[in-house]
Design a protein around this motif. Structure first.
Motif, PDB file in Angstrom:
ATOM      1  N   ALA A  23      -0.513   1.838  -5.922  1.00  0.00           N
ATOM      2  CA  ALA A  23      -1.964   1.904  -5.768  1.00  0.00           C
ATOM      3  C   ALA A  23      -2.492   0.472  -5.686  1.00  0.00           C
ATOM      4  N   THR A  82     -12.036   5.282  -0.003  1.00  0.00           N
ATOM      5  CA  THR A  82     -11.713   4.395  -1.127  1.00  0.00           C
ATOM      6  C   THR A  82     -12.732   4.667  -2.233  1.00  0.00           C
ATOM      7  N   ILE A  92      -4.147   9.866  -7.036  1.00  0.00           N
ATOM      8  CA  ILE A  92      -5.230   9.188  -6.306  1.00  0.00           C
ATOM      9  C   ILE A  92      -4.893   9.134  -4.818  1.00  0.00           C
ATOM     10  N   LYS A  93      -3.664   8.772  -4.510  1.00  0.00           N
ATOM     11  CA  LYS A  93      -3.261   8.662  -3.100  1.00  0.00           C
ATOM     12  C   LYS A  93      -3.276  10.035  -2.409  1.00  0.00           C
ATOM     13  N   TYR A 114      -1.579   7.073 -10.116  1.00  0.00           N
ATOM     14  CA  TYR A 114      -1.590   6.478  -8.776  1.00  0.00           C
ATOM     15  C   TYR A 114      -1.200   7.452  -7.675  1.00  0.00           C
ATOM     16  N   ASP A 134      -7.083   1.601  -2.800  1.00  0.00           N
ATOM     17  CA  ASP A 134      -7.354   2.961  -3.266  1.00  0.00           C
ATOM     18  C   ASP A 134      -8.624   2.976  -4.103  1.00  0.00           C
ATOM     19  N   ARG A 181      -6.851  11.046  -1.770  1.00  0.00           N
ATOM     20  CA  ARG A 181      -7.416  10.276  -0.652  1.00  0.00           C
ATOM     21  C   ARG A 181      -7.038  10.914   0.675  1.00  0.00           C
ATOM     22  N   GLN A 238       0.822  -1.205   0.000  1.00  0.00           N
ATOM     23  CA  GLN A 238       0.000   0.000   0.000  1.00  0.00           C
ATOM     24  C   GLN A 238       0.866   1.269   0.000  1.00  0.00           C
ATOM     25  N   THR A 288       0.474  -0.339  -9.857  1.00  0.00           N
ATOM     26  CA  THR A 288      -0.806  -0.798  -9.306  1.00  0.00           C
ATOM     27  C   THR A 288      -0.752  -2.290  -9.026  1.00  0.00           C
ATOM     28  N   ASN A 325      -6.303  -1.831   2.413  1.00  0.00           N
ATOM     29  CA  ASN A 325      -6.588  -0.400   2.285  1.00  0.00           C
ATOM     30  C   ASN A 325      -6.609   0.003   0.798  1.00  0.00           C
TER      31      ASN A 325
END
Ligand code: ZN
Length: 575
Positions: free
Chosen positions: A90, A281, A319-320, A316, A193, A323, A86, A127, A191
């Motif tokens: 991703a 998520t 996205i993180k 990726y 994404d 989040r 993690q 990913t 966890n």
């Protein structure tokens, strides 16, 4: 060189052909209308895990059926330390067969993992792809050919209910099943994404093979919601369009035909993506169209997953970042929307590929019936409502205090990785407490419950005694939205609404009128203010004035004899 090249090429092709045959899935070997059984699915992933170091299959807890839940992970770097994965990459989690009569994802994901392992498709660099091959194992074991009355294939499939007849896609908050307890463990270990839950739709007829639900963006939170609605979803939709797969948001129009428009599905936390959104998520539900051929449905499910992987791999880091930014916006003392409502003032339009609908005389009943004319396809602009507005906000407390007696609640918080402390000694603490002021209850059974709704509370500040060992749960933590949605009674899927606190709704003690008469007389004598209040109520309310029994009950409920626990919500807020 030329002399060697051709035989080498032929040799390579022939090795690939042999490999391809070895790794053909049950679906591929059949007539295109057949899905793998649970046992065939697990055996297939075992084969992949044995032959490819990039694939690992792990048993992850129990299910109601007695069989273990499996998690399969593809990582080309061959590392399967879930905590480490993690941090650097991703993570995508794909859930299949939650409704075992909708097995498209089961077959599509077997092909996906095989193609990743063989390098037949682009291998994602950033990913890691993981899957629960079959979530509803009990349902998958209960095979039949009839329970999906409106669905075109496959020939034999599983049943919607699990081993104990629960719909697992309503169990994400109440967690009645072992399947959900194991899912919770998988979910927090990974966890993810991004999360994909593969289904088949019911409802209207239209041209699309693939419809999708993205988790409702307003509910998800503004940072991630704006990104999902404005960038991620349009990119995936465009990528599918390039693959010649037109898509539509889930056609959420059950009673009417879709040509008048429809609204975005609101995935409250009882549903898979509503639950995953509580932990920031990004969730998608793929809903292939039940009247399309099975092979076409498996194909578009496959393509939806690869389009999502491609987007994740290119984005990726973003996205993180989104989040964690999304998580930061929920803080103690800020307000939080506990109730959402469709905003009918905000209408967007999109071009819908439908079939003309009409009505004709039914040959089965005495009425008219709806029909769609597949000879008359149309493309037209239709209204789409996708914005929800806040209709009730609460202030986020700094902590909740949960008496240790409510171990069922504590257990769920623990399994959802909620951090807590326990009181080191008996303590008096200033809290906000809730009384349940009103609620309605469903008159029919729903998923093993008689669920409450329209719950209203009254609140007051008071100093209360708590015992050593009672739980203090600070809200400033990753699971803040999970805490708010479960512990605030007004939340649509709160633990209160799911009957966790029904024992507080029933009075345990009472009185006999003839005995309490004397006590009541003494109470009123000793308390002229209360007596004045009673007289006032009698003046204002003729029904009350004519009912001595109700008057006696009123005095009882305003006395020390009335138990404190009745309608008292047993979880307290520290502001
Ligand atoms: Zn479904």
């Amino acid at each position: 060189m030329k002399f060697f090249t051709i035989p080498l090429l032929l040799l390579t092709i022939s090795i690939f052909a042999q490999k391809d045959a070895k790794y053909s899935t049950h679906f591929e070997k059949g007539n295109g209308n057949q899905t793998a059984t649970y046992q065939e699915t697990i055996a297939y992933y075992s084969l992949l895990a044995k032959d490819f170091a990039s694939i690992k299959m792990i048993e992850m807890g129990a299910t109601d059926s007695g069989d273990p839940l499996h998690l399969v992970i593809f990582n080309p770097e061959k590392s399967f330390d879930l905590d480490k994965i993690q941090k650097n990459k991703a993570v995508l989690l794909i859930n299949n067969g939650i409704h075992a009569g909708e097995p498209d994802g089961i077959d599509a994901t077997m092909q996906l993992f095989r193609d990743l392992a063989l390098g037949k498709i682009k291998i994602p660099k950033n990913t890691v792809v993981s899957t629960i091959p079959v979530y509803n194992i009990g349902g998958a074991l209960n095979r039949n050919s009839n329970s999906r009355a409106n669905q075109d294939g496959p020939e034999i499939y599983g049943f919607r209910g699990n081993g104990r007849n629960y719909d697992l896609n309503r169990d994400f908050i109440k967690s009645d099943t072992r399947n959900m307890k194991s899912f919770t463990e998988i979910f927090h270990k990974l966890n993810p994404d991004v999360f994909i839950d593969n289904h088949v739709s019911n409802g209207a007829d239209y041209q699309y093979k693939l419809t999708y639900i993205m988790t409702q963006q307003n509910q998800l939170g503004s940072v991630l919601g704006t990104y999902l609605d404005g960038e991620m979803m349009p990119s995936i939709v465009l990528d599918l369009q390039k693959k010649n797969i037109p898509t539509t948001p889930y056609v959420n129009a059950f009673s009417e035909t879709p040509d008048n428009g429809f609204a975005q599905f609101f995935d409250s936390p009882r549903y898979s993506t509503g639950y995953t959104s509580l932990f920031n998520t990004i969730g998608f539900v793929v809903e292939t169209h039940m009247l399309k051929k099975y092979a076409d449905r498996v194909k578009v499910t496959y393509e939806y997953m690869t389009s999502t992987i491609d987007f994740m791999d290119a984005n990726y880091q973003k996205i993180k970042q989104k989040r964690s930014k999304n998580e930061e916006q929920f803080e103690p003392r800020k307000s939080y929307t506990i109730k959402w409502q469709l905003d009918t003032t905000k209408v967007s339009k999109f071009s819908f590929l439908g079939f003309e609908a009409g009505r004709k005389k039914s040959e089965a009943t005495s009425g008219d019936r709806l029909f769609y004319d597949r000879a008359k396809p149309f493309e037209k602009e239709i209204p789409y409502l996708k914005e929800y507005k806040s209709v009730k906000e609460i202030t986020i407390p700094t902590a909740y205090i949960i008496p240790k007696a409510f171990w069922n609640v504590i257990d769920l918080l623990k399994s959802n990785k909620i951090a807590y402390t326990q009181l080191k000694k008996d303590s008096l603490i200033e809290v906000e407490s809730y009384k349940i002021a009103d609620f309605k209850t469903s008159s029919s059974a729903y998923e093993g419950h008689y669920i409450h709704r329209d719950t209203k509370i009254s609140s007051k500040k008071e100093k209360l005694a708590f015992a050593k060992g009672d739980y203090v749960v600070a809200t400033e933590q990753k699971g803040i939205k999970y805490l708010l949605e479960t512990l605030e009674p007004e939340g649509i899927d709160s633990f209160f609404n799911w009957n966790f606190f029904d024992t507080m709704l029933q009075q345990k003690e009472g009185y006999s009128d003839y005995v309490f008469e004397d006590t009541a007389a003494q109470i009123l004598k000793d308390n002229p203010k209360l007596k004045a209040e009673l007289d006032q109520k009698k003046k204002q309310d003729p029904k009350f004035a004519n009912n001595p029994q109700v008057q006696l009950e009123w005095v009882y409920k305003h006395s020390v004899y009335y138990e404190k626990a009745h309608l008292q919500y047993p979880i307290y807020r520290v502001l």
